[in-house]
Design a protein around this motif. Sequence first.
Motif, short mmCIF file in Angstrom:
data_model
loop_
_atom_site.label_atom_id
_atom_site.label_comp_id
_atom_site.label_asym_id
_atom_site.label_seq_id
_atom_site.Cartn_x
_atom_site.Cartn_y
_atom_site.Cartn_z
N ARG A 175 0.83 -1.20 0.00
CA ARG A 175 0.00 0.00 0.00
C ARG A 175 0.86 1.25 0.00
NH1 ARG A 175 -4.29 0.33 4.72
NH2 ARG A 175 -4.90 -1.61 3.68
N ASN A 176 1.92 1.24 0.82
CA ASN A 176 2.81 2.39 0.86
C ASN A 176 3.48 2.62 -0.48
OD1 ASN A 176 2.29 3.04 3.54
ND2 ASN A 176 3.94 1.76 4.33
N GLY A 177 3.78 1.54 -1.20
CA GLY A 177 4.38 1.67 -2.52
C GLY A 177 3.43 2.33 -3.50
N VAL A 178 2.15 1.96 -3.45
CA VAL A 178 1.15 2.60 -4.32
C VAL A 178 0.99 4.07 -3.95
CG1 VAL A 178 -1.28 2.60 -4.99
CG2 VAL A 178 -0.06 0.44 -4.80
N TRP A 179 0.99 4.37 -2.66
CA TRP A 179 0.89 5.76 -2.23
C TRP A 179 2.03 6.59 -2.80
CZ3 TRP A 179 -0.37 5.73 3.77
CH2 TRP A 179 -1.63 5.17 3.96
N GLU A 180 3.24 6.06 -2.76
CA GLU A 180 4.39 6.80 -3.28
C GLU A 180 4.24 7.03 -4.77
OE1 GLU A 180 7.78 8.99 -3.08
OE2 GLU A 180 6.57 8.17 -1.44
N THR A 181 3.71 6.04 -5.48
CA THR A 181 3.48 6.19 -6.91
C THR A 181 2.49 7.30 -7.18
OG1 THR A 181 3.95 3.86 -7.34
CG2 THR A 181 2.63 5.03 -8.98
N ILE A 182 1.41 7.35 -6.42
CA ILE A 182 0.39 8.39 -6.60
C ILE A 182 0.98 9.77 -6.34
CG2 ILE A 182 -1.79 9.30 -5.71
CD1 ILE A 182 -2.58 6.35 -5.13
N ASN A 184 4.03 10.71 -6.75
CA ASN A 184 4.90 11.08 -7.87
C ASN A 184 4.09 11.49 -9.09
OD1 ASN A 184 7.25 10.55 -6.42
ND2 ASN A 184 7.35 8.41 -7.06
N LEU A 185 2.96 10.84 -9.32
CA LEU A 185 2.10 11.22 -10.44
C LEU A 185 1.61 12.65 -10.28
CD1 LEU A 185 -0.02 7.96 -10.88
CD2 LEU A 185 1.67 8.85 -12.48
N VAL A 186 1.21 13.00 -9.07
CA VAL A 186 0.70 14.35 -8.82
C VAL A 186 1.83 15.38 -8.97
CG1 VAL A 186 -0.36 15.87 -7.10
CG2 VAL A 186 -1.14 13.51 -7.33
N LEU A 187 3.03 15.02 -8.53
CA LEU A 187 4.17 15.92 -8.72
C LEU A 187 4.42 16.19 -10.20
CD1 LEU A 187 6.72 14.61 -6.05
CD2 LEU A 187 5.49 16.79 -6.03
N ASP A 188 4.09 15.22 -11.04
CA ASP A 188 4.25 15.38 -12.49
C ASP A 188 3.09 16.13 -13.12
OD1 ASP A 188 6.65 14.06 -12.43
OD2 ASP A 188 5.84 12.11 -13.02
N GLY A 189 2.10 16.54 -12.32
CA GLY A 189 1.00 17.35 -12.84
C GLY A 189 -0.31 16.63 -13.05
N THR A 190 -0.38 15.34 -12.72
CA THR A 190 -1.61 14.58 -12.92
C THR A 190 -2.64 14.97 -11.87
OG1 THR A 190 -0.33 12.71 -13.75
CG2 THR A 190 -2.60 12.26 -13.11
N THR A 191 -3.89 15.09 -12.30
CA THR A 191 -5.01 15.30 -11.39
C THR A 191 -5.58 13.93 -11.01
OG1 THR A 191 -5.56 17.41 -12.44
CG2 THR A 191 -7.28 16.38 -11.09
N VAL A 192 -5.83 13.70 -9.74
CA VAL A 192 -6.26 12.38 -9.28
C VAL A 192 -7.57 12.49 -8.49
CG1 VAL A 192 -5.71 10.38 -7.82
CG2 VAL A 192 -3.91 11.49 -9.18
N LEU A 193 -8.52 11.64 -8.86
CA LEU A 193 -9.72 11.44 -8.04
C LEU A 193 -9.59 10.05 -7.43
CD1 LEU A 193 -13.38 12.35 -8.85
CD2 LEU A 193 -12.83 10.16 -7.81
N LEU A 194 -9.48 10.01 -6.11
CA LEU A 194 -9.19 8.78 -5.38
C LEU A 194 -10.37 8.41 -4.50
CD1 LEU A 194 -7.09 6.68 -4.11
CD2 LEU A 194 -6.63 8.49 -2.44
N THR A 195 -10.99 7.27 -4.76
CA THR A 195 -12.02 6.78 -3.85
C THR A 195 -11.39 5.75 -2.92
OG1 THR A 195 -12.85 4.81 -5.03
CG2 THR A 195 -13.65 6.97 -5.76
N THR A 196 -11.80 5.78 -1.67
CA THR A 196 -11.19 4.87 -0.71
C THR A 196 -12.07 4.69 0.51
OG1 THR A 196 -9.20 4.49 0.63
CG2 THR A 196 -9.93 6.77 0.41
#
Length: 329
Positions: A175-182, A184-196
């Motif tokens: 889970r922590n690995g996926v969090w780190e990936t997310i 990094n995506l946002v740092l690259d400018g991606t907009t994320v809608l995350l349901t959880t």
Amino acid sequence: MTTTNQVAIEAVGLVKKYGSTTALAGVDLSVPTGTVLGVLGPNGAGKTTAVRILGTLLRPDSGHATVGGYDVVREAGKVRSIIGLTGQYASVDEDMSGRRNLIMIGRLLGYSRPQARAKANELLERFELVDAGDRIAKTYSGGMRRRLDLASSLVGNPSILYLDEPTTGLDPHARNGVWETIRNLVLDGTTVLLTTQYLEEADALADSIVVFDKGSVVANGRPAELKAQAGKQSLDVRPAEPAHLERVAAIVAESTGTRPSVDVVNTLVSVPVSDGSSMPVVVRRLDEAGIAVTELSLRLPSLDEVFLALTGHTAEEKKSDAVLEGASR
């Protein structure tokens, strides 16, 4: 119009019904470009239904939504060209290697063979899957499969990414690995809608949070703002010796004028307080009593406590409502 707008995702009055059951009852959402919106709620709250509408997989019964400035109904093709979607369960072909999965998706998106292979290599490196790239996907661990699934959703270079409970079933390390990936995506400018359903996930990743319950938005704001809405802070005291738990509880009660809760399993005494003025009193009384502590902290409510205050139940309850979300898939 494109995702260079300040608002990447906007929904107004979304309604979706399945017979007599209302999955969405007039939902409003707004996600600024380059941020993470956490959509929080139990199974059956309407989270997946909202994602499917914003991903052009469902039509709303009423209301409207735009993604990257494009209407999700009238301009569905344009919306699909700028989004990526990762569902709750990995959707890769487990009988193909990770590399071949990514190449196949690239070819389906119109890439030439060299372009598809180059994109696959880039994503395998980005998601730390190079060494496993030529292995059959069914041999991957749960965390590796989720990373491959995320990589698959990025083959088309989406500027907006929907992640529908992306860490369901993963162990804490994965889970922590996926969090780190997310992140990094946002740092690259991606907009994320995350349901959880994982409250700590929303707290760790989201710039702002929307709380769903029974198909409606019951609260929204930054994590700290929602915590403030839930009421008082908590003073937590954990004695170094479990045998001192009862005495610590008595000292906290005398110092604050409020009966604390006592967690015998975790050896923790907690009491709601309006401010931090009682902390030095507790510290002095503990010192006078010669009681050592391993934790003494003043904290805002957890998101779980926020959810309970807003809805009357925790985010992990209402499992029987899961059929509602399932009907929308």
